[in-house]
Enzyme design. Structure first.
Site, PDB file in Angstrom:
ATOM      1  N   HIS A 465       0.809  -1.212   0.000  1.00 21.62           N
ATOM      2  CA  HIS A 465       0.000   0.000   0.000  1.00 21.62           C
ATOM      3  C   HIS A 465       0.840   1.258   0.000  1.00 21.62           C
ATOM      4  O   HIS A 465       0.497   2.241  -0.639  1.00 21.62           O
ATOM      5  CB  HIS A 465      -0.929   0.001   1.226  1.00 21.62           C
ATOM      6  CG  HIS A 465      -2.215  -0.710   0.952  1.00 21.62           C
ATOM      7  ND1 HIS A 465      -2.958  -1.321   1.928  1.00 21.62           N
ATOM      8  CD2 HIS A 465      -2.889  -0.902  -0.192  1.00 21.62           C
ATOM      9  CE1 HIS A 465      -4.032  -1.852   1.386  1.00 21.62           C
ATOM     10  NE2 HIS A 465      -4.007  -1.613   0.102  1.00 21.62           N
ATOM     11  N   GLU A 702       7.361 -10.280 -29.387  1.00 21.11           N
ATOM     12  CA  GLU A 702       7.487 -10.350 -27.933  1.00 21.11           C
ATOM     13  C   GLU A 702       8.088 -11.665 -27.475  1.00 21.11           C
ATOM     14  O   GLU A 702       8.417 -11.825 -26.304  1.00 21.11           O
ATOM     15  CB  GLU A 702       6.095 -10.209 -27.288  1.00 21.11           C
ATOM     16  CG  GLU A 702       5.449  -8.890 -27.538  1.00 21.11           C
ATOM     17  CD  GLU A 702       4.056  -8.840 -26.954  1.00 21.11           C
ATOM     18  OE1 GLU A 702       3.860  -8.195 -25.924  1.00 21.11           O
ATOM     19  OE2 GLU A 702       3.150  -9.459 -27.542  1.00 21.11           O
ATOM     20  N   ASP A 726       7.686  -7.689 -22.799  1.00 22.17           N
ATOM     21  CA  ASP A 726       7.611  -9.151 -22.803  1.00 22.17           C
ATOM     22  C   ASP A 726       8.845  -9.782 -23.429  1.00 22.17           C
ATOM     23  O   ASP A 726       9.322 -10.808 -22.958  1.00 22.17           O
ATOM     24  CB  ASP A 726       6.336  -9.614 -23.520  1.00 22.17           C
ATOM     25  CG  ASP A 726       5.153  -9.590 -22.578  1.00 22.17           C
ATOM     26  OD1 ASP A 726       5.309 -10.113 -21.459  1.00 22.17           O
ATOM     27  OD2 ASP A 726       4.117  -9.029 -22.930  1.00 22.17           O
ATOM     28  N   CYS A 773       6.920  -0.677 -29.186  1.00 22.47           N
ATOM     29  CA  CYS A 773       5.835  -0.130 -28.373  1.00 22.47           C
ATOM     30  C   CYS A 773       5.961  -0.553 -26.918  1.00 22.47           C
ATOM     31  O   CYS A 773       5.115  -0.235 -26.097  1.00 22.47           O
ATOM     32  CB  CYS A 773       4.471  -0.525 -28.930  1.00 22.47           C
ATOM     33  SG  CYS A 773       4.227  -2.304 -28.982  1.00 22.47           S
TER      34      CYS A 773
END
Ligand code: PEP
Ligand code: MG
Length: 848
Positions: A465, A702, A726, A773
């Protein structure tokens, strides 16, 4: 399945578990077994097994025997607090061991002096699958002696039976991350609406459904079959409501993310006090991005002392009631303030989680029972919370362990309310960088963001958190820096480079000056780039490079356009339809794509077909649980697994006007066949819809398979776009979500660059363009290398577009090619980064 005899893993004296002075074990919260009071100093394997988890603090290990029995061995009590001192681990997670193999060496004298107790519980953590049919007791034992015998229960790990007075129903948990804090709180909230007693029964344990902490401590994971058992007048209604809630997924249903992570194993190192490294640079894991220069302010949460004995049951009970009410009042006021100010989502969520824990009936009941036994309110509260904290930490589940900070936070808030002490506020001046062992959410929420410019914690994880809060507050942050960070004196000058994953302690004047210049330059560079963001992008020597923006929403598209993006090189369509139970139909998709295309004002929009699976869940598309989701049904594999969804998506894309503004891109391609299958669906859709215009169909590179066969793929693909996120994960065999590897998973690794080079060469054979990308397109250090390798389109984050464009205009393509050739022969990502940085420094010097 035959019985399994466990041999003694320790020399010592056998004691029953009930006598263990720790409720977590004595009350069998983690399972049944026995304990050994050790006289030896080595923990051995009790049977042939695989190591499931080794606790970070090196004091506990869980093994899985070949028949499925899971055995937790916990050296001493409260030994987690020793942070590894006195223990030397001899094995690694995933390793196979034989009965008698050494697992953990420990310093018996050191533990005797520093641990609360040496008593070592040995428990079977899946006792509903295995029954202990024989166990030794109250006698001295040698390593290797028979200790206990396990017999499989009915061959099935079925949930525990529903008691005679109860009704029950089994559900399969579709929540990707299992039942962690937020869903646990929602279940408790629902259960409390009914008078019935409601319990959740997981494989080996049961907890009241009205207790979020109890539910969390069941460590229920995606795909688990659990039972909801209830008794009372409205039991059936309670069961139906909770079953509906769980089966609906609570917005988190769908395919499995990374397998429930085991607590990462600490490397096997000599124990001893942590020291600052000689160069003063501490490495950590990025929790919130940015660069900061400031002064150290240590937040060492001072220990709150509590008496064990109470001053009388009635007054201690009253004190606890008052303290709980006071903390509740504070939390409610803070939540109301957040709501009134339209507040931050993350802050509201944390306040909500604290309130849910505070109202947990089990916690209060446990504390009150201890007060009834004569303990003080503070002691009782600490014990009650501590039991759950240990249970959650001991489960070896990283996500649950990260929720522990909320519980610890709450423990302190109530203890402070009881003792009347206020947290001693560290003196904070403008430019403070907070250093803490673990920063509690309430501590971060309490700081003045105009004074604090960053923080670093010795422990913690990137999904905790505080990390979420820091990102929301725009404060650069690093976690998991190691305990050496707490040896830094208050007031020491620091440079916190969160993006680079390091904290430089007491930098010398040149380093400080360099960082200051870097900060000032960053700000200035941003402003200048923004001013020229809408100009066309060509390199200094006249080569046109397209700079696009990645988008996942209409807002992103508007931001990308405003920042000068020349189109979008990646629309992550899965982000448009995340939190829903049914797949979006053709009309809905067409509307969304059209809105984004229109926001881009006719500029190209590359729509990526659905890329779910791996760490991206789509609740409406439940993918069966997988051992290795990143290597499972992902991207195009999902589209071909459910071709009607692919067809609907392609038809929706074809409806966007003007026809041809949208190009289609396919993720996670591993072979040409997949592209052919998608093209067949595209051709069919075009025929059905009477679309005769050419629609470009490209692929993402990828997978290593796609990179090395790019020449084959490019023969039939209209373009290639490299997904460096990836590609890096798969080339380096490093999970992109693993915090332990975060510092090493770098797209500038020469192996990844060689793959990109190969992809560019393959595409060039067929005169196809190659874009990037993935994250590397937004990384200014990577840009000259990517262009040098042959990339002609970069699709960056909307925020990075102006700076990427400004940089490209300064670059000379021939020089980039020379740089790219050179870095392919370097041996590490660091060396590549250094080379690219000095290249960039020269380019800007020669700039006119
Ligand atoms: C990538 O893998 O680089 C990419 C752009 O896809 P995602 O990050 O959405 O997986
Ligand atoms: Mg990807």
């Amino acid at each position: 399945m035959s019985n399994l005899v466990l041999s003694a893993p320790l020399k010592g004296w056998i004691a029953p578990l009930d006598e263990t002075p720790d409720a977590v074990f004595a009350e069998r919260m983690l399972g049944d077994g026995l304990a050994i009071d050790p006289t030896g100093s080595m923990l051995h394997a009790p049977c042939d097994a695989v190591i499931m988890t080794v606790h970070r603090a090196r004091h506990a290990v869980t093994l899985r025997a070949s028949n499925g029995a899971e055995i937790l061995m916990h050296l001493g009590l409260e030994t987690v607090a020793l942070e590894g001192a006195g223990f030397e681990v001899q094995v690694r997670e995933g390793q196979s061991v034989k009965a008698g193999d050494p697992l953990i060496a420990f310093d018996l004298d050191f533990l005797a002096q520093n641990a609360r107790s040496l008593i070592t519980p040995i428990v079977i953590t899946n006792p509903d699958a295995f029954e202990i049919v024989r166990r030794e007791q109250d006698r001295a034992i040698e390593v290797g002696d028979a200790l206990m015998e396990l017999s499989p229960v009915g061959g099935l790990a079925a949930p525990a039976a529903v008691a005679a007075h109860e009704t029950g129903r089994q559900v399969v948990v579709p929540l990707v991350h299992g039942i962690h804090a937020r869903p646990a709180a929602r279940i408790a909230e629902t259960a409390r609406r009914f008078a019935a007693e409601v319990a959740l029964v997981a494989v080996n344990r049961r907890a009241s459904a009205k207790s979020p902490v109890g539910v969390m401590s069941l460590a229920i994971r995606h795909g688990d079959t659990i039972t909801i058992a209830a008794s009372g007048l409205d039991a059936d209604f309670a069961i139906a409501a909770i079953a509906e809630l769980i089966e609906g997924g609570m917005g988190e249903g769908g395919p499995v993310a990374a397998p429930a992570a085991a607590a990462p194993a600490e490397p096997v190192v000599e124990a001893g006090p942590a020291k600052l490294p000689k160069d003063g640079v501490l490495k950590g894991v990025l929790a919130a991005p940015g660069l900061a220069i400031g002064k150290a302010v240590r937040l060492s949460s001072s220990e709150i002392i509590v008496r064990e004995a109470g001053d009388g049951v009635a007054s201690e009970q009253a004190a606890l009631t008052q303290a709980l009410a006071r903390v509740r009042g504070r939390l409610e006021t803070a939540a109301a303030r957040e709501n009134a100010q339209g507040g931050d989502k993350a802050r509201k969520a944390i306040l909500g989680a604290h309130l849910a824990f505070l109202e947990d009936p089990e916690l209060a009941a446990k504390a009150r029972a201890l007060i009834d036994q004569g303990k003080s309110a503070g002691f009782a509260w600490r014990k009650a919370v501590g039991g759950y904290v240990d249970a959650l930490r001991g489960l070896g589940d990283r996500r649950l362990a990260e929720r522990v900070d909320d519980l610890v936070d709450l423990e302190r808030q109530v203890l402070r309310a009881l003792t009347g002490e206020e947290e001693s506020a560290a003196t904070m001046a403008a430019g403070s960088i907070l250093l803490a062992d673990e920063l509690l959410p309430s501590q971060l929420m309490g700081v003045d963001p105009s004074l604090v410019v960053g923080f670093c914690t010795a422990q913690g994880g990137p999904t905790s958190h505080v990390a979420i809060l820091a990102a929301a507050m725009g404060i650069p942050a690093l976690v998991a820096v190691g305990s050496a960070v707490m040896t830094v004196a208050d007031g020491t000058a620091l440079i916190l480079d969160a993006d680079g994953g390091h904290l430089r302690v007491a930098p010398d004047a040149p380093a400080l000056e360099a960082a200051q210049t870097q900060l000032a330059q960053r700000q200035e560079r941003k402003a200048r780039a923004k001013a020229s963001a809408h100009q066309i992008c060509v390199t200094k020597d006249g080569k046109r490079i397209e700079v696009f923006g990645n988008v996942g929403s209409l807002n992103d598209a508007l931001a990308a356009s405003a920042n000068g993006a020349e189109g979008s090189g990646l629309l992550r369509t899965e982000f448009l339809f995340l939190d829903r139970a049914t797949p979006p139909d053709e009309d809905e998709q067409a509307r969304q794509y059209q809105a984004i295309a229109s926001a881009l004002d006719g500029k190209p929009l590359i729509v990526r077909t659905l890329d779910v699976g791996g760490d991206k869940a789509a609740p409406y598309l439940p993918i069966p649980a997988e051992e290795n989701p990143a290597l499972g049904l992902r991207g195009v594999r999902v589209s071909l697994w459910r071709p009607h969804l692919l067809k609907t998506q392609i038809r929706a894309i074809l409806r966007v006007r003007p026809v041809g503004q949208c190009r289609i891109m396919v993720p996670m391609i591993a072979s040409l066949d997949e592209l052919r299958a998608v093209r067949a669906v595209l051709d069919e859709a075009k025929r059905e819809m009477g679309v005769s215009e050419r629609i470009e169909l490209g692929v993402m590179i990828e997978t290593p398979a796609a990179a090395v066969t790019a020449d084959l793929i490019a023969a039939e693909a209209d373009f290639l776009s490299i997904g460096t996120n990836d590609l890096t994960q798969y080339v380096l065999a490093m999970d992109r979500g693993n915090p332990e590897l975060a510092a090493r998973i770098d797209a500038l690794h020469p192996a990844v660059l060689r793959m990109i080079a190969q992809a560019c060469a393959g595409a060039a054979k067929h005169h196809r363009w190659v874009g990037v990308c993935g994250g590397a397109a937004s990384d200014l250090v990577a840009v000259p290398i990517l262009l040098g390798l042959g990339v002609t389109e970069l699709s960056a984050t909307a925020a990075a577009v102006p700076e990427v464009k400004a940089l490209v205009r300064r670059l000379d393509l021939d020089a980039c090619r020379i740089l790219a050739t050179q870095v392919l022969d370097l041996t590490s990502p660091d060396a590549v980064r250094e080379a690219a940085k000095s290249f960039l420094a020269q380019s800007s010097n020669t700039r006119v």
